[in-house]
Design a protein around this motif. Structure first.
Motif, PDB file in Angstrom:
ATOM      1  N   THR A 291       0.828  -1.206   0.000  1.00 41.40           N
ATOM      2  CA  THR A 291       0.000   0.000   0.000  1.00 41.40           C
ATOM      3  C   THR A 291       0.860   1.252   0.000  1.00 41.40           C
ATOM      4  O   THR A 291       0.594   2.213  -0.738  1.00 41.40           O
ATOM      5  CB  THR A 291      -0.922   0.004   1.229  1.00 41.40           C
ATOM      6  OG1 THR A 291      -1.775  -1.141   1.196  1.00 41.40           O
ATOM      7  CG2 THR A 291      -1.776   1.267   1.259  1.00 41.40           C
ATOM      8  N   ALA A 292       1.901   1.273   0.836  1.00 42.78           N
ATOM      9  CA  ALA A 292       2.774   2.442   0.932  1.00 42.78           C
ATOM     10  C   ALA A 292       3.491   2.706  -0.387  1.00 42.78           C
ATOM     11  O   ALA A 292       3.626   3.857  -0.820  1.00 42.78           O
ATOM     12  CB  ALA A 292       3.786   2.248   2.062  1.00 42.78           C
ATOM     13  N   ILE A 293       3.960   1.642  -1.049  1.00 41.78           N
ATOM     14  CA  ILE A 293       4.633   1.800  -2.329  1.00 41.78           C
ATOM     15  C   ILE A 293       3.663   2.307  -3.382  1.00 41.78           C
ATOM     16  O   ILE A 293       4.018   3.164  -4.224  1.00 41.78           O
ATOM     17  CB  ILE A 293       5.281   0.469  -2.763  1.00 41.78           C
ATOM     18  CG1 ILE A 293       6.431   0.116  -1.806  1.00 41.78           C
ATOM     19  CG2 ILE A 293       5.787   0.542  -4.208  1.00 41.78           C
ATOM     20  CD1 ILE A 293       7.016  -1.258  -2.054  1.00 41.78           C
ATOM     21  N   ALA A 294       2.445   1.801  -3.360  1.00 45.58           N
ATOM     22  CA  ALA A 294       1.428   2.251  -4.316  1.00 45.58           C
ATOM     23  C   ALA A 294       1.121   3.732  -4.138  1.00 45.58           C
ATOM     24  O   ALA A 294       0.944   4.478  -5.107  1.00 45.58           O
ATOM     25  CB  ALA A 294       0.164   1.413  -4.166  1.00 45.58           C
ATOM     26  N   GLU A 295       1.061   4.173  -2.873  1.00 43.34           N
ATOM     27  CA  GLU A 295       0.778   5.584  -2.608  1.00 43.34           C
ATOM     28  C   GLU A 295       1.913   6.493  -3.085  1.00 43.34           C
ATOM     29  O   GLU A 295       1.671   7.589  -3.596  1.00 43.34           O
ATOM     30  CB  GLU A 295       0.519   5.783  -1.118  1.00 43.34           C
ATOM     31  CG  GLU A 295      -0.771   5.127  -0.637  1.00 43.34           C
ATOM     32  CD  GLU A 295      -0.961   5.252   0.866  1.00 43.34           C
ATOM     33  OE1 GLU A 295      -0.007   5.691   1.547  1.00 43.34           O
ATOM     34  OE2 GLU A 295      -2.037   4.893   1.365  1.00 43.34           O
ATOM     35  N   ILE A 296       3.144   6.031  -2.904  1.00 48.25           N
ATOM     36  CA  ILE A 296       4.286   6.821  -3.365  1.00 48.25           C
ATOM     37  C   ILE A 296       4.348   6.876  -4.889  1.00 48.25           C
ATOM     38  O   ILE A 296       4.688   7.918  -5.485  1.00 48.25           O
ATOM     39  CB  ILE A 296       5.600   6.218  -2.806  1.00 48.25           C
ATOM     40  CG1 ILE A 296       5.730   6.548  -1.322  1.00 48.25           C
ATOM     41  CG2 ILE A 296       6.820   6.757  -3.558  1.00 48.25           C
ATOM     42  CD1 ILE A 296       6.960   5.976  -0.669  1.00 48.25           C
ATOM     43  N   SER A 297       3.998   5.777  -5.537  1.00 51.79           N
ATOM     44  CA  SER A 297       4.074   5.683  -6.990  1.00 51.79           C
ATOM     45  C   SER A 297       2.900   6.348  -7.706  1.00 51.79           C
ATOM     46  O   SER A 297       2.936   6.530  -8.902  1.00 51.79           O
ATOM     47  CB  SER A 297       4.141   4.211  -7.417  1.00 51.79           C
ATOM     48  OG  SER A 297       5.242   3.556  -6.796  1.00 51.79           O
ATOM     49  N   ARG A 298       1.861   6.686  -6.936  1.00 55.40           N
ATOM     50  CA  ARG A 298       0.665   7.277  -7.519  1.00 55.40           C
ATOM     51  C   ARG A 298       0.988   8.662  -8.091  1.00 55.40           C
ATOM     52  O   ARG A 298       1.655   9.476  -7.417  1.00 55.40           O
ATOM     53  CB  ARG A 298      -0.423   7.395  -6.466  1.00 55.40           C
ATOM     54  CG  ARG A 298      -1.775   7.900  -7.003  1.00 55.40           C
ATOM     55  CD  ARG A 298      -2.750   7.953  -5.847  1.00 55.40           C
ATOM     56  NE  ARG A 298      -2.872   6.642  -5.207  1.00 55.40           N
ATOM     57  CZ  ARG A 298      -3.321   6.481  -3.960  1.00 55.40           C
ATOM     58  NH1 ARG A 298      -3.656   7.539  -3.227  1.00 55.40           N
ATOM     59  NH2 ARG A 298      -3.410   5.278  -3.441  1.00 55.40           N
ATOM     60  N   PRO A 299       0.571   8.963  -9.306  1.00 51.42           N
ATOM     61  CA  PRO A 299       0.860  10.280  -9.918  1.00 51.42           C
ATOM     62  C   PRO A 299       0.287  11.408  -9.067  1.00 51.42           C
ATOM     63  O   PRO A 299      -0.799  11.300  -8.488  1.00 51.42           O
ATOM     64  CB  PRO A 299       0.155  10.205 -11.282  1.00 51.42           C
ATOM     65  CG  PRO A 299       0.064   8.737 -11.567  1.00 51.42           C
ATOM     66  CD  PRO A 299      -0.155   8.063 -10.241  1.00 51.42           C
ATOM     67  N   ALA A 300       1.022  12.487  -8.961  1.00 54.77           N
ATOM     68  CA  ALA A 300       0.576  13.626  -8.173  1.00 54.77           C
ATOM     69  C   ALA A 300      -0.633  14.278  -8.817  1.00 54.77           C
ATOM     70  O   ALA A 300      -0.745  14.343 -10.024  1.00 54.77           O
ATOM     71  CB  ALA A 300       1.711  14.626  -8.025  1.00 54.77           C
TER      72      ALA A 300
END
Length: 206
Positions: free
Chosen positions: A197-206
Motif C-alpha cells: 500500500t505504501a509503495i502504491a501511494e508513493i508511486s501514484r501520480p501527483a
C-alpha cells in the motif's frame, strides 16, 4: 519497584510519572527490578537518567538491583551501568556482576557529583550509540526496497516509516524482518500488505 514490558517512546511518559511518584514517596530513593523488561531503547534510558538527576537533587538514589539481558546489554553499550549501581541488598539475593565491576566508578561519580551539562552530554551519547546500533539494518532494509521496487533512498525511507507507523512496529524490528525475509521466512501478511500500500501511494501520480 518492579518494571515489566517495553520502555520506549510510547511508554516513557508513563514510566517517568511512575518513577517520580515512587521517588516522592520514598525517604531514601528507589531501587528497580528490571528483569521483566523485554525492550528498552534510548527513550527509556533517558527517563532513567532524568529521574536519577532528580533523585540526586533531593539527596536520594535511583538504583537497579536486577535487570533483563536486554537492559544489561543497553547499559553495557552505553557505559551507563555505573550510574545505577544499587548499594542496597539485591532482590531475592540476586545481583548482576556489573554492579561489582562498576562500584568504583559509581563511588567516584557520586562523590564528585555530575553536572547538568555532563548529564545532558551523556544523554546525547546514549542516543547516538542507539542510532549506531540500529542504523546498519535500517540501511539494509532501505536497500532491499530500492532494489526490489526501484525506489529512491528517500522513497524507501518513507515506506519504512509509513509501515512502522501503520502497523505499530518498531522501525528497527521492521527493518530486521524485511532484511530477514530476503533469504528466510516471508514477511507477515499485515506487513507485506502495508508495504504494498505504501509503495502504491508513493508511486501514484501527483
Amino acid at each position: 519497584m518492579t518494571v515489566s514490558g517495553e520502555i520506549d517512546i510510547d511508554t516513557e511518559q508513563i514510566m517517568q510519572q511512575a518513577l517520580r511518584l515512587a521517588l516522592a514517596r520514598s525517604p531514601a530513593g528507589v531501587d528497580l527490578d528490571l528483569t521483566g523488561v523485554g525492550f528498552c531503547d534510548c527513550s527509556g534510558l533517558n527517563v532513567l537518567l532524568r529521574v536519577r538527576r532528580l533523585a540526586l537533587a533531593d539527596g536520594k538514589t535511583l538504583g537497579v538491583r536486577a535487570l533483563s539481558p536486554w537492559v544489561e546489554r543497553l547499559f553495557a553499550l552505553t557505559h551507563t551501568s555505573s550510574l545505577f549501581a544499587s548499594t542496597r541488598a539485591p532482590v531475592n539475593g540476586f545481583a548482576h556482576d556489573w554492579h561489582e565491576h562498576s562500584a568504583a566508578a559509581h563511588d567516584l561519580m557520586e562523590g564528585n557529583g555530575v553536572s547538568d551539562e555532563a548529564e545532558e552530554l551523556r544523554v546525547e551519547v546514549v542516543q547516538l550509540k542507539r542510532a549506531m546500533l540500529t542504523r546498519p539494518v535500517i540501511d539494509l532494509a532501505r536497500g532491499v526496497l530500492m532494489a526490489s521496487f526501484g525506489l529512491s533512498p528517500e522513497e524507501a525511507w518513507s515506506v519504512l516509516v509509513d509501515v512502522s507507523q501503520h502497523t505499530n512496529t518498531k522501525l528497527h524490528q521492521l527493518a530486521e524482518d524485511l532484511v530477514g525475509s530476503v533469504n528466510g521466512p516471508p514477511l507477515p501478511d499485515h506487513l507485506h500488505q502495508r508495504i504494498t500500500t505504501a509503495i502504491a501511494e508513493i508511486s501514484r501520480p501527483a
